[in-house]
Design an enzyme around this catalytic site. Structure first.
Site, PDB file in Angstrom:
ATOM      1  N   GLU A   1       0.756  -1.188   0.206  1.00 20.31           N
ATOM      2  CA  GLU A   1       0.148   0.093   0.185  1.00 20.31           C
ATOM      3  C   GLU A   1       0.763   1.318  -0.141  1.00 20.31           C
ATOM      4  O   GLU A   1       0.499   2.213  -0.660  1.00 20.31           O
ATOM      5  CB  GLU A   1      -0.913   0.103   1.186  1.00 20.31           C
ATOM      6  CG  GLU A   1      -2.165   1.008   1.221  1.00 20.31           C
ATOM      7  CD  GLU A   1      -3.039   0.747   2.193  1.00 20.31           C
ATOM      8  OE1 GLU A   1      -3.872  -0.274   2.210  1.00 20.31           O
ATOM      9  OE2 GLU A   1      -3.069   1.569   3.081  1.00 20.31           O
ATOM     10  N   ASP A   2       1.872   1.294   0.710  1.00 26.18           N
ATOM     11  CA  ASP A   2       2.671   2.416   0.942  1.00 26.18           C
ATOM     12  C   ASP A   2       3.977   2.649   0.229  1.00 26.18           C
ATOM     13  O   ASP A   2       4.610   3.573   0.272  1.00 26.18           O
ATOM     14  CB  ASP A   2       2.826   2.668   2.485  1.00 26.18           C
ATOM     15  CG  ASP A   2       1.612   2.825   3.294  1.00 26.18           C
ATOM     16  OD1 ASP A   2       0.617   3.121   2.596  1.00 26.18           O
ATOM     17  OD2 ASP A   2       1.412   2.650   4.518  1.00 26.18           O
TER      18      ASP A   2
END
Ligand code: MN
Length: 738
Positions: free
Chosen positions: A90-91
């Site tokens: 996600e990051d």
């Protein structure tokens, strides 16, 4: 940061990681250790330079999530690896494919399940709800996804302090709405309680701090009591040769608070704040159940049990796998005390839920209740085109519900949410039995489909081949499964009607050598005051919209400016055939909250408010003026300028406020005005603009100007003011020119 700062920080991060390994015995074999190390180095490198809101290096978050997963949930190596990697996709720049080639498919798919959905959603769906739904779908594939998500959420809640306030409220709300019930449903009792307590701490800080102080005080008071209560139990169990532990447990702050809310009681009157728990190691020669009952019998030799407070979740565990024997007994000081009797195994499952369950799986022959539950979730997720918000609501209903046990005619037990009806039970057995259900026999007595079931009922479903699902069944089913199945039945039917309607319109246009295009559709939709194409086709298919006036609609010029703002309806009821036959259709104006206020004026001769019967007059400048139908001015206009009159109706009226005035009178007495204003100021639906009171010869008279949403709110207010002693008369005044 200087080089030494970096080195210091890196050292601290590595210490935290070492502590995680310490907390996870299963990660310590050479092979597993290699895998966990690899995950750590990758995540550390990927998150480098990122910081949390608190200023901490980001990598501490996944390490901590992994520690919760290991220590508090009991996950093994794969779960720990996935926890360490959970924010990488996600990051950072890593993709699921990258992880798959490094860590294999299983771990990559768990991380994929933990990654939020991306992309654009249409306005009718909620990205939030879509994410929950995705989470649930992957949970069924691998329950570790949700367990890690709960660990993630728990750590975020524990560190919520550094978030801005509006985010705190959003996250706390979501936790209470979704994650805590889910943790409960998975049997993660400890995590559920902590999530609830932390949510309360941020949602109602004052309530939380008051209650935690009170709980702390009462814990101190209870120390001596617990000691004197448990001593005779301990000596009895010792003499019987049991290995055991007796502990006093306090209810969580949140559950005390919700009990206070539910029963409307002060803290001091919650009698079951304290419970005594007996946890024992069963002797090998006897079944656990027998031994639980033996201990129950020993305790009730010492303290008398409350007859109606016996709960046996040993014979039939709760759906989340919880097993224990609960009873309430009269303690030495004349106070009721709850007793919970469980084996060590039951206790571990009660505290740590699913993962502990896994550990003991195979020890029991029967299919675990939790597996059955996961199977049920799978079923209710079956329907891919259910609206996500609707789905979430239904699903949540089931998360919260307590359970009842129902017996089939053959004596098989099925667990259903409390409030389930005979029809829910029919759908629980099989979708087709639900669709064909015409009635049921509960304990051999014939009952209707809507009959609510009680725990212990024996239910036989009666079906008929002629039966068809009915839309109003939705009014009396509780389970997500029944709701989804009933809605599905109608979705199919609706689809068929929609395509029939589309065909009718196509054919009608074809006769006039036209085809459906967006310009034509827009005109028809506008004319019928419908916003969605499918809705129009549905109504045509159903026959509630006929196409006789199609040429007129298509040739109509674009309307006056104001029409853009008002939805127009035609005729009173389109299904009312007699009405429709000869009378020309009359326009009707529908006023709703989201309309532009600039385009109408409320006449000050009668000041109608939503809920009043009204009509609209269009003046020379195309301005709309609203009158009460009772208004003399309006009556005059109706008889003289009928062509300017448009019938109007309020639709929703919860947002905008309107001016209204009430007159009151009564016996003057000390404080009467403040009593009246108190009632008004406590009413959330009303704002006071001004008031005027006069008193003479012991009688008072008053006028109050209010801003109010609708007549219903106004009538409620009048009713409440009438209840004040001394008030004799309260009336609304229509003419409020001042
Ligand atoms: Mn996270």
């Amino acid at each position: 940061m200087t080089k030494t700062d970096w080195e210091e920080e890196d050292k601290m991060i590595r210490e935290q990681f070492a502590a995680l390994i310490e907390a996870c015995p299963r990660c310590q074999t050479p092979e597993n250790l290699k895998l966990v190390n690899k995950a750590f180095e990758l995540a550390h490198e990927a998150h480098i330079g990122m910081r949390r809101k608190s200023g901490e290096p980001y990598i501490l978050h996944p390490i901590e999530v992994a520690r919760i997963a290991a220590e508090e949930i009991g996950l093994g190596t794969k779960g720990i690896v996935a926890s360490i990697l959970h924010d990488v996709v996600e990051d950072t720049d890593y993709t699921v494919e990258d992880l798959q080639s490094i860590f294999g498919e299983k771990i990559a798919s768990i991380v994929a399940g933990l990654t939020k959905l991306e992309g654009v959603f249409d306005q009718s769906s909620s990205i939030q709800a879509e994410n929950f739904r995705k989470l649930l779908l992957t949970m069924v594939e691998d329950v570790r996804v949700i367990l890690i998500k709960l660990a993630d959420r728990l750590h975020n809640m524990r560190t919520l302090k550094s978030m801005p306030e509006h985010k705190q409220l959003k996250i706390a709300g979501e936790t209470l709405y979704f994650y805590a019930p889910l943790a409960h449903r998975l049997g993660l009792y400890t995590i559920k309680s902590e999530l609830e307590d932390l949510s309360l701490k941020y949602e109602l800080p004052q309530v939380y701090s008051d209650l935690s102080q009170k709980v702390k005080d009462s814990e101190e008071q209870h120390i001596d009591f617990i000691k004197s209560f448990k001593t005779p139990i301990e000596s009895r169990l010792q003499s019987e040769g049991y290995e055991f532990e007796v502990i006093g447990r306090h209810k969580s702050i949140y559950s005390i608070w919700s009990k206070m809310q539910k029963k409307n009681l002060p803290f001091e009157e919650i009698y079951d704040v304290l419970a005594i728990r007996v946890i024992f190691t069963p002797k090998s020669n006897l079944p656990e159940k027998t031994q639980c009952w033996a201990i129950y019998s020993m305790i009730t030799d010492i303290y008398k049990p409350k007859p109606d407070r016996l709960r046996d979740w040993v014979s039939t565990p709760k759906a989340n796998g919880y097993e224990a024997l609960h009873s309430t007994v009269m303690g030495p000081n004349g106070k009721w005390v709850e007793i919970q009797i469980r084996t060590k195994r039951m206790d571990e499952i009660a505290e740590r839920g699913f993962a502990a369950h896994w550990k003991y799986k195979g020890q029991k022959e029967k299919e675990s209740e939790l597996d059955k539950w996961l199977e049920k979730i799978k079923e209710s997720l079956d329907n891919p085109d259910a609206d996500s918000l609707e789905f979430l609501d239904d699903f949540k209903l089931n998360l919260f519900a307590s359970e009842i046990m129902i017996f089939t005619p053959k004596g098989e037990v099925r667990v259903l949410p409390k409030g389930s009806t005979a029809l829910d039970f029919a759908f629980d057995i099989h979708t087709d039995i639900g669709y064909k259900c015409i009635g049921a026999k509960v304990n051999f007595k014939l009952v209707p489909l809507s009959h609510p079931l009680k725990s212990g009922d024996q239910v036989e479903i009666i079906t008929s081949e002629k039966q068809q699902p009915k839309y109003d069944w939705l009014n009396f089913v509780t389970t997500a499964k029944a709701k989804t199945r009933i809605k599905n039945a109608f979705k199919e039917e609706r689809k068929a009607i929609i395509s029939k309607g589309e065909k009718i319109l196509k054919d009608t246009l074809h006769q006039k050598k036209l085809t459906i295009n967006s310009r034509i559709l827009k005109k028809i939709l506008e004319f019928h005051n419908i916003s969605k194409r499918d809705e129009l086709y549905f109504k045509i298919g159903k026959g509630t919209i006929e196409l006789d006036n199609l040429p007129k609609i298509l040739s109509a010029k674009s309307r006056n400016k104001w029409i853009r703002y008002w939805k127009l309806n035609f005729g009173k009821s389109t299904s009312d055939k007699e009405d429709k036959a000869d009378q020309p259709k009359k326009k009707q104006l529908v006023l709703s909250d989201n309309e532009d206020q600039d385009n109408f004026t409320i006449s000050d001769c009668c000041n109608p408010i939503p809920g009043d019967d009204i009509l609209a007059v269009q003046d020379e400048n195309d301005k709309i003026i609203l009158h009460s139908r009772k208004c003399p001015v309006a009556l005059k206009l109706m008889s003289s300028q009928g062509h300017r009159i448009i019938s109007a109706q309020w639709e929703s009226h919860k947002i905008l406020s309107y001016l209204a005035m009430i007159n009151l009178s009564g016996i003057d007495q000390m404080g009467i005005v403040s009593k009246i204003t108190k009632v008004i100021s406590e009413d959330q639906n009303v704002n006071m603009r001004s008031l005027n009171f006069e008193s003479h010869d012991g009688i008072f008279e008053g006028k109050i100007y209010l801003y109010i949403h609708n007549t219903e709110d106004l009538n409620n207010l009048i009713f409440n003011i009438m209840k004040i002693k001394g008030v004799h008369n309260v009336t609304r005044q229509d003419r409020i020119k001042n």
